[in-house]
Scaffold this motif. Structure first.
Motif, PDB file in Angstrom:
ATOM      1  N   HIS A  14       0.844  -1.216   0.000  1.00 33.73           N
ATOM      2  CA  HIS A  14       0.000   0.000   0.000  1.00 33.73           C
ATOM      3  C   HIS A  14       0.867   1.249   0.000  1.00 33.73           C
ATOM      4  O   HIS A  14       0.579   2.211  -0.719  1.00 33.73           O
ATOM      5  CB  HIS A  14      -0.918   0.013   1.238  1.00 33.73           C
ATOM      6  CG  HIS A  14      -2.048  -0.970   1.170  1.00 33.73           C
ATOM      7  ND1 HIS A  14      -2.750  -1.378   2.283  1.00 33.73           N
ATOM      8  CD2 HIS A  14      -2.609  -1.625   0.123  1.00 33.73           C
ATOM      9  CE1 HIS A  14      -3.694  -2.234   1.910  1.00 33.73           C
ATOM     10  NE2 HIS A  14      -3.621  -2.407   0.608  1.00 33.73           N
ATOM     11  N   HIS A  61      -2.158  -8.432  -5.934  1.00 30.05           N
ATOM     12  CA  HIS A  61      -2.570  -7.903  -4.622  1.00 30.05           C
ATOM     13  C   HIS A  61      -4.106  -7.916  -4.521  1.00 30.05           C
ATOM     14  O   HIS A  61      -4.671  -8.406  -3.543  1.00 30.05           O
ATOM     15  CB  HIS A  61      -1.984  -6.489  -4.504  1.00 30.05           C
ATOM     16  CG  HIS A  61      -2.306  -5.756  -3.250  1.00 30.05           C
ATOM     17  ND1 HIS A  61      -1.361  -5.474  -2.294  1.00 30.05           N
ATOM     18  CD2 HIS A  61      -3.458  -5.214  -2.787  1.00 30.05           C
ATOM     19  CE1 HIS A  61      -1.926  -4.802  -1.298  1.00 30.05           C
ATOM     20  NE2 HIS A  61      -3.194  -4.626  -1.581  1.00 30.05           N
ATOM     21  N   GLU A  65      -6.473 -10.330  -2.008  1.00 25.04           N
ATOM     22  CA  GLU A  65      -7.453  -9.771  -1.072  1.00 25.04           C
ATOM     23  C   GLU A  65      -8.834 -10.381  -1.312  1.00 25.04           C
ATOM     24  O   GLU A  65      -9.534 -10.757  -0.361  1.00 25.04           O
ATOM     25  CB  GLU A  65      -7.524  -8.249  -1.236  1.00 25.04           C
ATOM     26  CG  GLU A  65      -6.279  -7.552  -0.701  1.00 25.04           C
ATOM     27  CD  GLU A  65      -6.247  -6.061  -1.005  1.00 25.04           C
ATOM     28  OE1 GLU A  65      -5.463  -5.354  -0.350  1.00 25.04           O
ATOM     29  OE2 GLU A  65      -6.986  -5.595  -1.913  1.00 25.04           O
ATOM     30  N   GLU A 137      -8.606   0.298   3.333  1.00 23.65           N
ATOM     31  CA  GLU A 137      -8.049  -1.014   3.705  1.00 23.65           C
ATOM     32  C   GLU A 137      -7.101  -0.897   4.893  1.00 23.65           C
ATOM     33  O   GLU A 137      -7.060  -1.776   5.753  1.00 23.65           O
ATOM     34  CB  GLU A 137      -7.336  -1.639   2.503  1.00 23.65           C
ATOM     35  CG  GLU A 137      -8.332  -2.063   1.441  1.00 23.65           C
ATOM     36  CD  GLU A 137      -7.727  -2.841   0.291  1.00 23.65           C
ATOM     37  OE1 GLU A 137      -8.497  -3.439  -0.464  1.00 23.65           O
ATOM     38  OE2 GLU A 137      -6.484  -2.838   0.142  1.00 23.65           O
TER      39      GLU A 137
END
Ligand SMILES: [Fe+2]
Ligand SMILES: [Fe+2]
Length: 170
Positions: A14, A61, A65, A137
């Motif tokens: 992130h 990614h 998730e 997130e």
């Protein structure tokens, strides 16, 4: 440092995404009315880094998730958040695809007025969506996941991610 290896890994990704978004926003700010200069080293390096930053790795990614974390979030009592985050991934896909394809042509040939206008529009929209998504997130997904993991499940998830993320591409 997070005690969860998988949460720390996603957090680090992130952070890298946020840094790339800042570079993209800086480029949009420098070239409002005119195309980026082919001699602009920052613009050239951004185009070079674009496929890595917003291509395959980001897709891996997102996939991780959706497949591994959002179901766990639902088990922890928040199925609505996983559904919302999945919708946000889907909404960003066309913007990412446009940015990557226009960016690849621009890296080879430079921008013209039409391609810069397409790139600007997609990048502007994507930067806002991606920043808000990452923030959500960081605040509402990773802390819940971290809380739910024991050492064994953390290691298992990390192994799945480390094994998959080099192979997923769409
Ligand atoms: Fe996400
Ligand atoms: Fe994420």
């Amino acid at each position: 440092m997070s005690p969860s290896r998988i949460c720390q890994t996603l957090h680090d990704e992130h952070q890298s995404t946020v840094l790339f978004v800042e570079r993209l926003e800086a480029m949009l700010g420098r070239y409002r009315a005119v195309c980026p200069d082919r001699d602009d080293a920052a613009a050239a390096s951004l185009l070079r880094d674009l496929p890595h930053a917003l291509g395959r790795e980001l897709r891996a990614h997102f996939d991780f998730e959706e497949v591994q974390l959002f179901p766990r979030l639902a088990q922890e009592g928040d199925p609505a958040l996983g559904a919302l985050l999945t919708e946000e991934h889907a909404a960003m896909q066309p913007l990412l695809a446009r940015l990557l394809s226009v960016g690849a042509v621009a890296q080879a040939q430079g921008f013209d007025e039409a391609s810069w206008s397409q790139f600007r529009a997609a990048a502007g929209e994507l930067c806002g969506q991606l920043s808000a998504h990452v923030l959500k997130e960081e605040m509402a997904l990773l802390p819940v996941i971290e809380e739910s993991l024991d050492a064994e499940s953390d290691a298992g998830l990390y192994d799945i991610y480390a094994g998959n993320c080099g192979e997923i591409s769409r």
